[in-house]
Write a protein that holds these residues in place. Sequence first.
Motif, PDB file in Angstrom:
ATOM      1  N   LEU A 128       0.814  -1.215   0.000  1.00 26.95           N
ATOM      2  CA  LEU A 128       0.000   0.000   0.000  1.00 26.95           C
ATOM      3  C   LEU A 128       0.848   1.266   0.000  1.00 26.95           C
ATOM      4  CD1 LEU A 128      -2.676  -0.995   2.682  1.00 26.95           C
ATOM      5  CD2 LEU A 128      -3.021  -0.863   0.212  1.00 26.95           C
ATOM      6  N   GLY A 129       2.155   1.091   0.034  1.00 32.67           N
ATOM      7  CA  GLY A 129       3.019   2.262   0.139  1.00 32.67           C
ATOM      8  C   GLY A 129       3.109   2.805   1.548  1.00 32.67           C
ATOM      9  N   PHE A 130       2.701   2.000   2.538  1.00 28.46           N
ATOM     10  CA  PHE A 130       2.732   2.401   3.938  1.00 28.46           C
ATOM     11  C   PHE A 130       4.115   2.082   4.481  1.00 28.46           C
ATOM     12  CE2 PHE A 130      -0.538   2.486   7.663  1.00 28.46           C
ATOM     13  CZ  PHE A 130      -0.264   3.834   7.838  1.00 28.46           C
ATOM     14  N   GLU A 131       5.127   2.805   3.982  1.00 22.66           N
ATOM     15  CA  GLU A 131       6.521   2.490   4.256  1.00 22.66           C
ATOM     16  C   GLU A 131       7.193   3.623   5.020  1.00 22.66           C
ATOM     17  OE1 GLU A 131       8.391   0.716   0.506  1.00 22.66           O
ATOM     18  OE2 GLU A 131       6.683   1.823  -0.284  1.00 22.66           O
ATOM     19  N   LEU A 132       8.371   3.337   5.550  1.00 23.54           N
ATOM     20  CA  LEU A 132       9.136   4.387   6.208  1.00 23.54           C
ATOM     21  C   LEU A 132       9.419   5.523   5.228  1.00 23.54           C
ATOM     22  CD1 LEU A 132      11.798   2.518   8.394  1.00 23.54           C
ATOM     23  CD2 LEU A 132       9.794   3.782   9.161  1.00 23.54           C
ATOM     24  N   GLY A 133       9.180   6.734   5.679  1.00 19.98           N
ATOM     25  CA  GLY A 133       9.437   7.901   4.848  1.00 19.98           C
ATOM     26  C   GLY A 133       8.305   8.281   3.919  1.00 19.98           C
ATOM     27  N   ALA A 134       7.231   7.466   3.881  1.00 20.94           N
ATOM     28  CA  ALA A 134       6.111   7.760   2.982  1.00 20.94           C
ATOM     29  C   ALA A 134       5.301   8.949   3.495  1.00 20.94           C
ATOM     30  CB  ALA A 134       5.203   6.538   2.850  1.00 20.94           C
ATOM     31  N   ASP A 135       4.660   9.641   2.558  1.00 20.01           N
ATOM     32  CA  ASP A 135       3.845  10.820   2.848  1.00 20.01           C
ATOM     33  C   ASP A 135       2.380  10.400   2.918  1.00 20.01           C
ATOM     34  OD1 ASP A 135       2.517  13.233   2.932  1.00 20.01           O
ATOM     35  OD2 ASP A 135       3.671  14.169   1.325  1.00 20.01           O
ATOM     36  N   TRP A 136       1.777  10.440   4.133  1.00 27.14           N
ATOM     37  CA  TRP A 136       0.391  10.021   4.300  1.00 27.14           C
ATOM     38  C   TRP A 136      -0.520  11.169   4.730  1.00 27.14           C
ATOM     39  CZ3 TRP A 136      -2.397   5.470   3.494  1.00 27.14           C
ATOM     40  CH2 TRP A 136      -1.681   4.498   2.792  1.00 27.14           C
ATOM     41  N   ARG A 137      -0.205  12.363   4.230  1.00 31.16           N
ATOM     42  CA  ARG A 137      -1.132  13.477   4.439  1.00 31.16           C
ATOM     43  C   ARG A 137      -2.454  13.194   3.730  1.00 31.16           C
ATOM     44  NH1 ARG A 137       2.050  18.308   2.003  1.00 31.16           N
ATOM     45  NH2 ARG A 137       2.842  16.580   0.747  1.00 31.16           N
TER      46      ARG A 137
END
Length: 429
Positions: A128-137
Amino acid sequence: MALSPTDVTHLAAVDAARAARVLSEVRSATLSGQRAPVAPRPVIEQSWGRLLRSGVDPDHDFRSGLLSREEVQRRRETTALRHVLPVLREGLLSVADVAHHIMVVADDEGRVLWREGNSSVLRKADGLGFELGADWRESVVGTNGVGTPAVVRRPVQVFASEHFQRSQTSWTCTGAPITDPRDGRLIGVVDVSGPLETMHPATLAWVDSVAKLAEARLREVHLASLERLRAVAAPVLARIAGRALVVDRDGWTAAVTGMPYQNRIALPKSLAPGRRWLPPLGPCSVEPLAGGWLLRPADEPVPVGATRIVLDLRQPRRWSVTVSGSAGSWSHELSPRHAELMYLLALHRTGRSAAGLAEDVFGDAGRTVTVRAEMSRVRRYLGAFLEHRPYRFREDAEVEVLLPDDPHDLLPHSTAPAVTRGRMSAEAF
């Protein structure tokens, strides 16, 4: 029998698959402008509205790149979240692992700085791209348990197709904001996430309670730092005959002599040693100390010429007031509640009573004690430019309010009745 949004939430605890199907129908109908079988929950419907107005595509997941490992590490070392990580781990990780969840901690910009928990769920999160450094704004990836709590400033659970982005609809997440207990500033968000079948209604209260424990820990850290600064300040103040106070780098008072105690002094972001003008002290001598500043007010009157006050409400979570006058210019970042109050005072230039502000903010004119307490805090940094009985900006001050381009984005965290009315009109100022 028709379901209500609350019924769907309860249904998810016993039949996640059926609840997911219902919410999928709700999402499809709502986002296509058709009548949904069940109205989305208000917090979800409002989030979807913000995203549709901003042009986020619910069917295509476009986002910025991951932060580098070096930048993630730099943010870990500088954020106040590092002080509460043990509290979050102790309160969430053991249960999260058993319940097939992961714990995610993001900073105030929605960047994932820590991610721990069930190994199989971590692998699913990678997809899901729920990775370290990802932008979840929220403005980047839609309604979710990291970005949405940061916007509305309260805990939010997002189940299955309550996510705006189609790619996230097999997921459930529950997040709570972590704020600085000193001034209400957002520090980050803690989130517990996993596959949709792991959802439970009690997760919301659980995550919220642990976030509050983290804020209590931050309060302890702050008090301990002031104690250390007070020990440094004691011999210095003992040698001073006149007025002086010692504050930390954020302006919180550690010690004072020869003058009334003030909880906090508004400091400019780039304070340097020398002669400076500081509200509400006026001209001061500023000297560095280990961990703070020694401030020695001068015995000169505070200059009071023409004053310009700019209230900037354009950027979510970056609200500020800037005062400019003959003595120079300074800015102060506003907490969510103070941003509401400043907006209302700017809206009512002739003044507002405590009961009027209570009605505006809480819909209850009887909550004057809360309003007076908050206005007392406002006056600590803006007192020279405010009048009371009723509360109002000084008559000779020029007040300008900078609003979001879209009135619906005015203080999106706020549920104050007067702010809600303000969102309905672009002609308030």
